[in-house]
Design a protein around this motif. Structure first.
Motif, short mmCIF file in Angstrom:
data_model
loop_
_atom_site.label_atom_id
_atom_site.label_comp_id
_atom_site.label_asym_id
_atom_site.label_seq_id
_atom_site.Cartn_x
_atom_site.Cartn_y
_atom_site.Cartn_z
N GLY A 152 0.73 -1.14 -0.01
CA GLY A 152 -0.34 -0.27 -0.21
C GLY A 152 0.92 1.37 0.58
N PRO A 153 2.05 1.61 0.74
CA PRO A 153 2.48 2.95 1.08
C PRO A 153 3.09 3.60 -0.41
CG PRO A 153 3.11 1.73 2.36
CD PRO A 153 2.83 0.25 2.01
N GLY A 154 2.69 4.23 -1.19
CA GLY A 154 2.70 5.12 -1.98
C GLY A 154 2.18 4.96 -3.11
N THR A 155 1.09 3.78 -3.08
CA THR A 155 -0.09 3.83 -4.55
C THR A 155 -0.21 4.65 -5.11
OG1 THR A 155 -0.22 1.94 -2.98
CG2 THR A 155 -1.88 3.02 -5.33
N GLY A 156 -0.62 6.08 -4.66
CA GLY A 156 -1.16 7.32 -4.98
C GLY A 156 0.15 7.90 -5.95
N SER A 157 0.98 7.75 -5.68
CA SER A 157 2.38 8.70 -6.10
C SER A 157 3.00 7.52 -7.17
CB SER A 157 3.34 8.53 -5.48
OG SER A 157 2.81 9.72 -4.42
N PHE A 158 2.70 5.91 -6.99
CA PHE A 158 3.29 5.12 -8.51
C PHE A 158 2.22 5.50 -9.29
CE2 PHE A 158 6.04 2.21 -5.15
CZ PHE A 158 7.17 3.27 -5.46
#
Length: 253
Positions: A152-158
């Motif tokens: 999950g962490p950073g999903t939007g950024s990826f």
């Protein structure tokens, strides 16, 4: 007082998430700080119950002002939902701990590449069209959707980075497109948390309302200032992600 604190965190999370993603950096730590003895899955369920509404509101706002390529993105969203469900199921049988130490390095590479390419994401010049664009978007949706369900962490950024780097979108169109896929991955995770009983229904309405308000404010700011502003926000969020994930991986006891 607890509800007020997490509602303010939800508002700020929606604001940041609407611009470039990364709202989980704000709301999730706030929930853990306010409710330290609560099962983590319940707090993740509360986070998703708020963020799914904020990302939905942001998607609608972007759709009014930005030309969203619905034809490739709708199949990608469906695949993203399936990927997130598969990732959420996988995490029940395989621990994602091996990703904790590698994630800061991956995010560091994303940051360095973005800083080195000064023109990255400033012009909207899609590299694909027709079936090729649909296939590329679906591949992105499946891969990052699975990651979102699994870790999950950073999903939007990826999502934003890959829309810019691989599909050739500018940062504004990438952020708008990422919101649609993020809605489906959030929804998939939320359905799983509800099915497992990890949800606080009495928190859903106030946190969702706060997240929507923050999302509307963030979307308006992004639309007003354009891709250059979103690029700057993206860089700041990735730096924050690197610091947070590095701390989680190497220094937190």
């Amino acid at each position: 007082m607890d509800l007020l604190i997490v509602s303010l965190a939800s508002l700020f999370a929606g604001f940041v998430d609407a611009i470039v993603g990364g709202g989980g950096l704000i709301l999730v730590p706030a929930l853990f700080a306010v409710f330290p003895h609560t099962h983590p899955a319940t707090l993740f369920g509360v986070n998703k119950s708020a963020s799914v509404w904020g990302t939905s509101a942001a998607t609608l706002q972007y759709a009014r002002r930005v030309r969203i390529p619905w034809r490739p993105l709708l199949p990608a969203a469906a695949v993203c939902f399936a990927g997130a469900m598969a990732g959420a199921w996988t995490v029940t049988v395989i621990s994602p701990d091996f990703l904790r130490r590698t994630l800061p390095l991956i995010l560091g590479g994303v940051l360095l590449y973005t800083l080195a390419r000064k023109d990255l994401g400033r012009q909207h010049a899609p590299r694909f069209s027709g079936r090729r664009e649909t296939l590329a978007a679906a591949t992105l949706g499946l891969t990052i959707g699975f990651y979102d369900g699994f870790f999950g962490p950073g999903t939007g950024s990826f999502f934003v980075f890959l829309f810019v780097r691989w599909l050739g979108y500018d940062f504004l169109h990438a952020s708008a497109s990422a919101k649609l896929l993020n809605v489906t991955s959030n929804l998939a995770a939320l359905i799983l948390f509800i099915a497992k009983g990890h949800i606080w229904w009495h928190f859903v309405l106030p946190l969702a309302a706060a997240n929507i308000i923050g999302s509307l404010l963030g979307t308006r700011l992004a639309l007003k200032h354009g891709s250059g502003f979103v690029r700057g926000a993206f860089i700041l969020v990735v730096i924050a992600l690197i610091l947070k994930t590095s701390y989680d991986a190497w220094w937190r006891t």
